[in-house]
Design an enzyme around this catalytic site. Sequence first.
Site: not given
Ligand code: FDA
Length: 302
Positions: A129-130, A179, A182-183, A284
């Site tokens: 993980d980052m 992987r 977005k961050g 989250r």
């Molecule tokens: P975005 O935030 O734009 O969300 C798109 C849609 O997804 C929202 O409109 C909503 O419907 C849904 N959604 C997103 N987050 C939600 C939440 N918390 N609760 C409910 N619904 C939600 N980050 C990091 O900095 N280091 C890491 O190592 C990782 N590792 C990682 C692994 C995996 C498998 C995932 C999916 C994500 C990560 N992340 C992470 C987190 C990532 O950086 C980011 O913060 C979240 O995935 C939210 O971004 P989205 O791409 O989902 O888009």
Amino acid sequence: MRSFFLWLSRQRLLRSWMESSSTARVLTKRFIAGNTLADEIAVSKELNADGILVALDHLGENVSTLDEATISRDHYLEAFRAIESEKLQASASIKLTQFGLDFSREVCLSNVVPLMEQARRLRTRVEIDMEDSSYTQRTLEIVEELHERYGCVRAVIQAYLHRTDADIERMNSLGIPVRLCKGAYRESAAVAIQDKLGVDANYVKQMYKLLDFGVYPAIASHDEAIVREALRYVKDRGYPAHRFEFQMLHGIRRDLQKHVVQAGYNLRLYVPYGEAWYPYFMRRLAERPANVWFLLRNMARA
Ligand code: FDA
């Protein structure tokens, strides 16, 4: 609101109070498999039965003693034993600060290497993980070393960082699986793009580069527009489904998860377990403040 939750995630006193609270299970059940490895195994088995791969995550970060780092290692070694005995389709996802990166690179590596050995033996992977940007360079250097020595490692790259373009180029040139997410941390304008549209645009740009030139990349997002764009892009180019995977977090956008699996693509869910849930949970909430209403509803019901 987002900044407030990210600030809360770093408050240690509140963290220890919350993590020992008896209502914790009520608060966390949507995002976290449970406190124990048995909880994690139960959830992983159900997901595997539905054709979904798992990334096991034993919660924890920024350990403050060397003993805690060793305990983290032992938790993951136990998890690898479970992957083997329960025949789970699972990788392990770790944070380097959980393994002593705040003490030294050497301490951290000495705790991570036994995991790499198990992952290689079981033909699975350790995903690194980052964390926040103060760790990015050190983390990627360790990933490169682990890739050279063991192969079975995956880097995580965050689309919001200005340095990401160069990092993706480098990971692709070294053949290191990435992987792309977005961050999730609070970062300054000096190091990260601040607006959602800018982050999304950079995500898509990096995603194309990974799909074209990367080694088994993971598209980690619940953003429906991004997932649909990935599907369109691979279909247009005739890229086969086994060339990459989608990744999502346990408990988020189950409808989208189902769609991806039904369309015949690989999906891996990141499934956390353990007692140190507070910082993960706050990140989250920061991503989607509407989760607070969900939380309050559950607390009222409890
Ligand atoms: P975005 O935030 O734009 O969300 C798109 C849609 O997804 C929202 O409109 C909503 O419907 C849904 N959604 C997103 N987050 C939600 C939440 N918390 N609760 C409910 N619904 C939600 N980050 C990091 O900095 N280091 C890491 O190592 C990782 N590792 C990682 C692994 C995996 C498998 C995932 C999916 C994500 C990560 N992340 C992470 C987190 C990532 O950086 C980011 O913060 C979240 O995935 C939210 O971004 P989205 O791409 O989902 O888009």
